[in-house]
Write a protein that holds these residues in place. Structure first.
Motif, PDB file in Angstrom:
ATOM      1  N   PRO A 489      43.631 -25.546  45.439  1.00 31.30           N
ATOM      2  CA  PRO A 489      44.323 -24.632  46.347  1.00 31.30           C
ATOM      3  C   PRO A 489      45.673 -24.223  45.768  1.00 31.30           C
ATOM      4  N   ALA A 490      46.054 -22.993  46.027  1.00 34.91           N
ATOM      5  CA  ALA A 490      47.368 -22.491  45.620  1.00 34.91           C
ATOM      6  C   ALA A 490      48.162 -22.202  46.880  1.00 34.91           C
ATOM      7  N   VAL A 491      49.331 -22.823  46.989  1.00 34.34           N
ATOM      8  CA  VAL A 491      50.158 -22.682  48.179  1.00 34.34           C
ATOM      9  C   VAL A 491      51.467 -22.004  47.802  1.00 34.34           C
ATOM     10  N   PHE A 492      51.725 -20.833  48.395  1.00 33.94           N
ATOM     11  CA  PHE A 492      53.008 -20.160  48.239  1.00 33.94           C
ATOM     12  C   PHE A 492      54.012 -20.828  49.177  1.00 33.94           C
ATOM     13  N   TRP A 493      55.080 -21.395  48.591  1.00 38.04           N
ATOM     14  CA  TRP A 493      56.096 -22.098  49.371  1.00 38.04           C
ATOM     15  C   TRP A 493      57.120 -21.069  49.864  1.00 38.04           C
ATOM     16  N   LEU A 494      56.820 -20.423  50.966  1.00 33.94           N
ATOM     17  CA  LEU A 494      57.671 -19.362  51.503  1.00 33.94           C
ATOM     18  C   LEU A 494      57.853 -19.556  53.006  1.00 33.94           C
ATOM     19  N   VAL A 508      53.370 -10.706  48.823  1.00 32.47           N
ATOM     20  CA  VAL A 508      52.260 -11.573  48.418  1.00 32.47           C
ATOM     21  C   VAL A 508      50.966 -11.083  49.061  1.00 32.47           C
ATOM     22  N   HIS A 509      51.003 -10.802  50.359  1.00 29.80           N
ATOM     23  CA  HIS A 509      49.806 -10.275  51.028  1.00 29.80           C
ATOM     24  C   HIS A 509      49.357  -8.966  50.375  1.00 29.80           C
ATOM     25  N   ILE A 522      43.969 -19.985  49.132  1.00 28.63           N
ATOM     26  CA  ILE A 522      45.347 -19.549  48.921  1.00 28.63           C
ATOM     27  C   ILE A 522      46.052 -19.527  50.267  1.00 28.63           C
ATOM     28  N   GLU A 523      47.167 -20.265  50.365  1.00 33.97           N
ATOM     29  CA  GLU A 523      47.894 -20.425  51.624  1.00 33.97           C
ATOM     30  C   GLU A 523      49.355 -20.045  51.433  1.00 33.97           C
ATOM     31  N   ILE A 524      50.031 -19.771  52.545  1.00 33.81           N
ATOM     32  CA  ILE A 524      51.475 -19.583  52.566  1.00 33.81           C
ATOM     33  C   ILE A 524      52.049 -20.558  53.576  1.00 33.81           C
ATOM     34  N   MET A 525      52.989 -21.404  53.130  1.00 34.68           N
ATOM     35  CA  MET A 525      53.594 -22.406  54.005  1.00 34.68           C
ATOM     36  C   MET A 525      55.087 -22.500  53.736  1.00 34.68           C
ATOM     37  N   ALA A 526      55.853 -22.843  54.765  1.00 37.01           N
ATOM     38  CA  ALA A 526      57.274 -23.132  54.579  1.00 37.01           C
ATOM     39  C   ALA A 526      57.412 -24.348  53.665  1.00 37.01           C
ATOM     40  N   PRO A 527      58.495 -24.428  52.880  1.00 39.15           N
ATOM     41  CA  PRO A 527      58.593 -25.491  51.873  1.00 39.15           C
ATOM     42  C   PRO A 527      58.378 -26.914  52.390  1.00 39.15           C
ATOM     43  N   ALA A 528      58.989 -27.282  53.508  1.00 37.84           N
ATOM     44  CA  ALA A 528      58.812 -28.652  54.003  1.00 37.84           C
ATOM     45  C   ALA A 528      57.358 -28.905  54.387  1.00 37.84           C
ATOM     46  N   ASP A 529      56.717 -27.900  55.014  1.00 34.36           N
ATOM     47  CA  ASP A 529      55.305 -28.048  55.381  1.00 34.36           C
ATOM     48  C   ASP A 529      54.424 -28.108  54.140  1.00 34.36           C
ATOM     49  N   ALA A 530      54.745 -27.294  53.141  1.00 37.81           N
ATOM     50  CA  ALA A 530      53.978 -27.309  51.894  1.00 37.81           C
ATOM     51  C   ALA A 530      54.114 -28.656  51.189  1.00 37.81           C
ATOM     52  N   ARG A 539      47.904 -38.021  47.754  1.00 36.06           N
ATOM     53  CA  ARG A 539      47.553 -39.419  48.033  1.00 36.06           C
ATOM     54  C   ARG A 539      46.038 -39.627  48.024  1.00 36.06           C
ATOM     55  N   ARG A 540      45.284 -38.560  48.237  1.00 34.19           N
ATOM     56  CA  ARG A 540      43.816 -38.647  48.167  1.00 34.19           C
ATOM     57  C   ARG A 540      43.304 -38.381  46.753  1.00 34.19           C
ATOM     58  N   GLY A 541      44.221 -38.175  45.814  1.00 36.14           N
ATOM     59  CA  GLY A 541      43.827 -37.897  44.440  1.00 36.14           C
ATOM     60  C   GLY A 541      43.486 -36.450  44.193  1.00 36.14           C
ATOM     61  N   GLU A 542      43.902 -35.557  45.114  1.00 32.69           N
ATOM     62  CA  GLU A 542      43.565 -34.141  45.018  1.00 32.69           C
ATOM     63  C   GLU A 542      44.743 -33.336  44.469  1.00 32.69           C
ATOM     64  N   ASP A 543      44.425 -32.235  43.827  1.00 35.22           N
ATOM     65  CA  ASP A 543      45.436 -31.397  43.183  1.00 35.22           C
ATOM     66  C   ASP A 543      45.771 -30.191  44.058  1.00 35.22           C
ATOM     67  N   THR A 544      47.032 -29.753  43.993  1.00 35.39           N
ATOM     68  CA  THR A 544      47.494 -28.603  44.767  1.00 35.39           C
ATOM     69  C   THR A 544      48.510 -27.833  43.935  1.00 35.39           C
ATOM     70  N   ILE A 545      48.265 -26.554  43.712  1.00 36.96           N
ATOM     71  CA  ILE A 545      49.200 -25.730  42.947  1.00 36.96           C
ATOM     72  C   ILE A 545      50.340 -25.300  43.861  1.00 36.96           C
ATOM     73  N   SER A 546      51.567 -25.594  43.473  1.00 37.11           N
ATOM     74  CA  SER A 546      52.722 -25.096  44.210  1.00 37.11           C
ATOM     75  C   SER A 546      53.163 -23.784  43.574  1.00 37.11           C
ATOM     76  N   VAL A 547      53.182 -22.738  44.373  1.00 34.84           N
ATOM     77  CA  VAL A 547      53.575 -21.409  43.912  1.00 34.84           C
ATOM     78  C   VAL A 547      54.930 -21.125  44.544  1.00 34.84           C
ATOM     79  N   THR A 548      55.977 -21.145  43.745  1.00 40.41           N
ATOM     80  CA  THR A 548      57.324 -21.193  44.307  1.00 40.41           C
ATOM     81  C   THR A 548      58.255 -20.177  43.660  1.00 40.41           C
ATOM     82  N   GLY A 549      59.390 -20.005  44.315  1.00 40.47           N
ATOM     83  CA  GLY A 549      60.478 -19.236  43.750  1.00 40.47           C
ATOM     84  C   GLY A 549      61.184 -20.007  42.655  1.00 40.47           C
ATOM     85  N   ASN A 550      62.249 -19.421  42.147  1.00 41.01           N
ATOM     86  CA  ASN A 550      62.880 -19.905  40.926  1.00 41.01           C
ATOM     87  C   ASN A 550      63.505 -21.290  41.078  1.00 41.01           C
TER      88      ASN A 550
END
Length: 746
Positions: A489-494, A508-509, A522-530, A539-550
């Protein structure tokens, strides 16, 4: 090492940057290996000096002799980064704070360079000119110039596998830990932000309008392109001072360490000033009694407690000032320490405690920092601006509830970072101002329309930044590419409640519709939620792409690697440049000044060049694809396999003398790489070329290791800290005659 600026561009070349401190010293050892191996694939390896000293020297050609002058390599590479043929390996460099800049100037002056002193308060045209030139050098002067693309950072599979098989130590977390993050949440950069998307190409103006109507232009020209996101915000300094005073009292009442976490190197205008306010807030009596005397002596709290203490010997009331400092330390909460043995506190040097490294280290250590007693303690981590503070609080909350993360089982959080063309806050340096008087600061279009405006008071910190539409479009494309390549999954931290992020969410949309996203998460979440979402998966051994600003790119590519693999220096960091070239960065770590101190003291360099190995392999691979150079691909593939063997055989530098240091790790990489090349079947001629070297290095292993170990324990003379003497540094970093002769024979 010589700079190859005057050489004609070959068909295949890699530009290897000369930087600072430990990475520079390591280059003296590793670069001869790279040159020898690359030559067999018809690849030239050239160098460009973008070190702090080199950047300083390049600013003052008119004051120097012909022998001393050097070209502005950073400007040259900035231009190259916009061209398809760019292939640049960029090592970590000093993002100079004022104390570091002054120290580098002093060293160069002592080496015979006719450079002006750094003018704290320039009065003449000459001083203003010198200050302007030095301001081009300080802080993060390099990265915004070279980063003409967005960022793809991840832990290579070999590093991740090694961490799982050999998990690093993680400090234990207690459910009753009192460690927490304190942040303003109001009247700060996050809460005061305003943002606009410009309709067309324009040249904007930033101006201050005083209460009496006097208008002062702060920046005459800010060029923008259609669709660009322009932001402006400010930090209310009165609110900042109240906040800092409250947190100092809170830390004392809660009996936890007080620690301040900023990035005075990258945010080179705002954060040193915030740091100075913290120093004043911690020592109120000191500055009430002696503030004017200190200012008259040129002592600024922005430079830290260390600079102040260094200057007291020359003050008429020096003993009294020192006593006031000691009284302030006794009266306040205990300070987190950079070096408890030497009494170096969190407030000594603005560049000592850098948030993206210091916060993950604290979290990895069970929520502890070192106190004045040399023991670990719970800590109040003070992060004044609330833009990203919630990310760290979310990790602390997770660890407090679930305990420390387990490197043997945890997943990974790679990053796709928006940074092309100085995007977002890191591009704000030339648009950040300490407000001179009450009134308003505003951004005005060429037609005279006020686009953004804030009411401000004297001393407030106002800034603007830009994010180009093309950079955002490329960022979205890279996120989709990585999601498709990995299946993660790719999560935009916005955060859509933040002005800047709200515009990015819309874009992004819009740009996701340009891509086939069927089957992708592909998800969009606020940084703390992301953060919480990524931790639940990790913790489950799963990978998550963080898509973030600078800024979050910088923070996340330290935070998660330090927890996952023990260090951010082992990251694969690729910047696919927007015009087709490649920039390959050697990990997310800094330039390790303590490593240099250890080398000078006992001729032992524990810098880990693993990031250089990964960047070099990616650079060869890029070259192979771009220029159809099959041998470059063989070098890339064999280097990857050699690096995996290197990790499995545990040939990274150890921390103390007696073991393998940086030079020894380079030897073993050269050995394993030669063996892989000699044994590969894709290119018989290339295999034959390396057969003799592989046999020599293998048969002479004991002799080479003995020669490398023999120099340990005695002081090393490298002829300078910021600008070492090239011959002396090469002699120190290449002490094995057997290895040197073997490479020369190749």
């Amino acid at each position: 090492m010589t700079d190859s600026t005057d050489q004609p561009a070959p068909a295949s070349r890699i530009i290897y940057t000369l930087t600072d401190e430990a990475p520079l010293l390591a280059t003296y050892s590793f670069k001869p290996i790279i040159e020898a191996y690359a030559a067999k694939a018809g690849v030239d390896v050239e160098t460009r000096d973008i070190s702090l000293a080199g950047r300083i020297i390049a600013q003052f050609p008119d004051r120097l002799t012909d022998e001393q002058r050097i070209d502005d390599a950073l400007a040259e590479l900035g231009e190259l980064a916009t061209k398809p043929e760019a292939n640049i390996i960029k090592l970590p460099n000093i993002s100079a704070s004022i104390p570091q800049l002054k120290a580098a100037i002093k060293e160069l002056q002592e080496q015979g360079y006719d450079l002006p002193d750094y003018p704290e308060n320039p009065q003449s045209d000459e001083e203003r000119d010198a200050r302007a030139k030095y301001d081009k050098v300080k802080g993060s002067a390099v990265n915004p110039v070279l980063r003409e693309g967005n960022s793809d950072r991840r832990a290579p599979a070999s590093v991740k596998n090694y961490a799982r098989n050999h998990p690093h130590r993680m400090g234990a977390w207690s459910a009753d830990s009192r460690t927490s993050v304190a942040t303003m949440g109001q009247r700060d950069f996050r809460s005061n932000e305003k943002s606009v998307v410009v309709d067309g190409d324009d040249t904007l103006r930033i101006e201050h309008v005083a209460a009496d109507g006097t208008t002062t232009v702060l920046k005459e020209e800010v060029k923008v392109l259609a669709g660009e996101v322009v932001d402006a915000t400010f930090m209310d300094v009165a609110a900042l001072r109240r906040f800092l005073t409250e947190q100092i009292a809170r830390a004392k009442a809660d009996d936890v360490l007080f620690s301040l976490h900023l990035k005075a190197t990258m945010m080179k205008v705002s954060d040193p000033i915030i740091f100075g306010h913290a120093v004043q807030a911690f020592f109120p009596t000191l500055f009430e009694q002696y503030g004017e005397q200190l200012a008259a002596a040129g002592v600024s709290p922005n430079d830290g407690l260390g600079a102040l203490l260094s200057a007291v010997a020359d003050l008429p009331d020096g003993d009294a000032v020192k006593a006031a400092v000691e009284a302030g330390l006794a009266d306040g909460p205990e300070l987190a320490m950079v070096d408890s043995d030497r009494g170096i506190t969190n407030l000594h040097v603005p560049s000592d405690v850098i948030i993206d490294a210091s916060m993950p280290a604290m979290i990895r250590g069970g929520g502890h920092m070192w106190g004045p007693d040399g023991e670990e303690h719970d800590t109040l981590a003070v992060i004044p601006d609330s833009s990203y503070a919630g990310v760290y609080q979310a990790v602390i909350d997770d660890c407090r509830e679930h305990g420390a993360l387990d490197p043997a089982t945890m997943g990974t959080v790679p990053n796709v970072g928006l940074m092309a063309k100085a995007a977002e806050e890191y591009g704000s340096h030339d648009k950040t101002f300490e407000v001179p008087a009450a009134g308003a600061v505003r951004v005005v279009s060429s037609a005279g329309d006020v686009l953004l405006e804030h009411d401000v008071q004297p001393g407030d910190l106002w800034r603007a930044c830009q994010t180009k539409d093309a950079s955002i479009r490329d960022w979205v494309k890279l996120a989709v590419t990585r999601a498709r390549a990995t299946g993660a999954p790719a999560v935009f931290w916005l955060d859509e409640t933040r002005a800047h992020d709200a515009h990015l969410v819309e874009k992004v949309h819009q740009y996701l519709r340009d891509h086939d996203t069927d089957g992708l998460a592909i998800e969009i979440m606020a940084p703390a939620d992301a953060t919480a979402y990524s931790l639940e998966r990790i913790r489950r051994g799963e990978d998550t792409i963080s898509v973030t600003g600078n800024v979050l790119r910088d923070y996340n590519t330290d935070l998660f690697p330090i927890l996952e693999v023990g260090t951010s220096a082992k990251m694969l960091s690729i910047v696919p440049l927007m015009n087709g070239g490649g920039l390959f960065e050697t990990g997310a770590g800094g330039s390790a000044p303590k490593h240099v101190q250890q080398l000078v003291k006992e001729n032992y360099l524990r810098w880990d060049s693993l990031g250089e190995f990964f960047a070099l392999a990616a650079s060869f691979e890029h070259l192979a694809g771009r220029e159809d150079n099959a041998r470059a691909q063989v070098l890339a593939d064999t280097l990857d396999r050699a690096t995996e063997t290197f990790l499995e055989n545990d040939k990274s530098p150890t921390r103390k003398i007696g073991g393998i240091d940086n030079r020894g790790s380079h030897f073993y990489l050269a050995l394993y790489w030669a063996q892989e090349l000699a044994g590969q079947t894709d290119d018989a001629e290339l295999a034959s070329a390396f057969q003799g070297l592989a046999e020599t290095l293998s048969s002479q292993e004991d002799a080479i290791v003995d020669e490398l170990a023999a120099v340990q324990g005695e002081p090393a003379d490298i002829g300078g800290y910021y600008r070492p003497d090239a011959d002396k540094a090469a002699a120190v970093m290449r002490p094995s005659k057997t290895l040197n002769e073997a490479l020369a024979a190749l």
